[in-house]
Enzyme design. Sequence first.
Site, PDB file in Angstrom:
ATOM      1  N   ASP A  23       0.918  -1.373  -0.151  1.00 52.87           N
ATOM      2  CA  ASP A  23       0.046   0.071   0.060  1.00 52.87           C
ATOM      3  C   ASP A  23       0.955   1.315   0.017  1.00 52.87           C
ATOM      4  O   ASP A  23       1.675   1.472   0.919  1.00 52.87           O
ATOM      5  CB  ASP A  23      -0.959  -0.027   1.297  1.00 52.87           C
ATOM      6  CG  ASP A  23      -1.839   1.108   1.138  1.00 52.87           C
ATOM      7  OD1 ASP A  23      -2.510   1.409   0.307  1.00 52.87           O
ATOM      8  OD2 ASP A  23      -1.950   1.932   2.241  1.00 52.87           O
ATOM      9  N   GLU A  42      -2.039  -1.456  -5.811  1.00 53.99           N
ATOM     10  CA  GLU A  42      -3.168  -1.144  -6.303  1.00 53.99           C
ATOM     11  C   GLU A  42      -2.874  -0.377  -7.647  1.00 53.99           C
ATOM     12  O   GLU A  42      -1.962   0.215  -7.797  1.00 53.99           O
ATOM     13  CB  GLU A  42      -3.554   0.022  -5.169  1.00 53.99           C
ATOM     14  CG  GLU A  42      -4.492  -0.302  -4.157  1.00 53.99           C
ATOM     15  CD  GLU A  42      -4.981   0.689  -3.346  1.00 53.99           C
ATOM     16  OE1 GLU A  42      -6.348   0.710  -3.185  1.00 53.99           O
ATOM     17  OE2 GLU A  42      -4.058   1.506  -2.842  1.00 53.99           O
ATOM     18  N   CYS A  94     -12.803  -2.411  14.422  1.00 54.16           N
ATOM     19  CA  CYS A  94     -14.013  -3.199  13.526  1.00 54.16           C
ATOM     20  C   CYS A  94     -14.993  -3.139  14.762  1.00 54.16           C
ATOM     21  O   CYS A  94     -15.000  -3.809  15.704  1.00 54.16           O
ATOM     22  CB  CYS A  94     -13.547  -4.531  13.002  1.00 54.16           C
ATOM     23  SG  CYS A  94     -14.939  -5.277  12.298  1.00 54.16           S
ATOM     24  N   CYS A 152     -15.993  -7.462  15.090  1.00 51.73           N
ATOM     25  CA  CYS A 152     -14.979  -8.573  15.533  1.00 51.73           C
ATOM     26  C   CYS A 152     -14.041  -7.749  16.613  1.00 51.73           C
ATOM     27  O   CYS A 152     -13.270  -8.377  17.046  1.00 51.73           O
ATOM     28  CB  CYS A 152     -14.133  -9.297  14.590  1.00 51.73           C
ATOM     29  SG  CYS A 152     -13.038  -8.189  13.442  1.00 51.73           S
ATOM     30  N   ASP A 160      -2.923   1.530   7.271  1.00 52.06           N
ATOM     31  CA  ASP A 160      -2.057   1.269   6.328  1.00 52.06           C
ATOM     32  C   ASP A 160      -1.803  -0.253   6.184  1.00 52.06           C
ATOM     33  O   ASP A 160      -1.842  -0.807   5.069  1.00 52.06           O
ATOM     34  CB  ASP A 160      -0.928   1.908   6.219  1.00 52.06           C
ATOM     35  CG  ASP A 160      -1.180   3.621   6.318  1.00 52.06           C
ATOM     36  OD1 ASP A 160      -2.035   3.977   5.396  1.00 52.06           O
ATOM     37  OD2 ASP A 160      -0.398   4.126   6.767  1.00 52.06           O
TER      38      ASP A 160
END
Length: 384
Positions: free
Chosen positions: A179, A263, A335, A338, A345
């Site tokens: 990334d 990407e 999250c 979870c 990153d």
Amino acid sequence: MFKAYKYRLYPTDEQKCQLIRSMGSARWFYNYALNLTSETYKETGKGLSRNDIIKLLPGLKKKHEWLTEPPSQSLQQVALDLSSAFLNFFEKRAKYPTFKKKHNKQSIRFPQSIALQGDYLKLPKLGKVYCKVSRLPEGKIKSVTVSLVPSGEFYASCLYDDGQEKPTANSDGKAVGIDCGLSHFAITSDGAKHGNPRYYRKYEDKLARKQKQLSRKQKGSNNRNKSRIKVAKVHSKIIRCREDFLHKLSRKLVDENQVIVVENLAVKNLVKNQKLAKSISDAGWGQFCTMLKYKTEWEGKLYIEVDRFFPSSKTCHFCLNQVESLPLNIRQWTCSQCNTQHDRDINAAINIKDEGLRLLAGGHLAAASGVRVRPSKGTAFTRR
């Protein structure tokens, strides 16, 4: 495989003058052929082919004697370059060809009668030119492109054919997702973060002083030309430092991994952000991905690009839950399903790797690479 190696040239004063005149002749013929092709298309609806352009040379040489100074093969290469430029335009890989300017980077290609003999590069009509050879490749030399950069330095890009077939890509081995960012230049899926050197920012003050001195010089004077060269040398320093960093990092990642996933960034669109445009341009993401691609091909490894609209940052790599919004100022998030804490990153890099492996093999690569491949369906693949 074809590989290009770039060397610094140190021609004599006489060879410099001859090279500059030859580059000017090649530039003039390119602009002449481009203008004639455009006018012919407007009148008849058809352009000129490469052979049609080459057939113009005998008549032009009789009319302009200075066109006989460069080798005839170099002017024929101009026709080949122009036809390739039009082909790229019609296949929507590039914009319509533009005229070459005198004050930009100049170049000329020598396709025949060339040889690298020790520390000297033999070129037609120039003889032996001293060349600083850093490494001597194996294979047959196919062509040499000599370029003159704005700082006044000459470089030779030698294209070699090593006589070997392109290795077959093999996916057996370690996979990594990358990334690209600004705080850190590259973040990998294994948690490593590579810093962003920001070379333009480093030399920005020095460049501003040189540009200010240039703006005060009278146009057309020798002092202005001297000041212009000083500005060009600062730009050259920035470019060489950035390329050195990108080459070393890309080589390190290719040597350590078998499958590399990145990407597919649209850098031209990203630089439209006025607040980040300078930093994005300074990073050199596009050049970095290009280096990764050809180096993986040389080594028989895999290079995969994930769609730019894939929500890598907003998706939890553990449960595949996708958040609605994740502004750039949020670097850590948890999250809601979870309760996994994520580094923005690193989580994006893991998602990029998993998505690349899913696109590549649909799940059969998991055992070989030792990583978990996400399922083929789910909310994480919604394009927005």
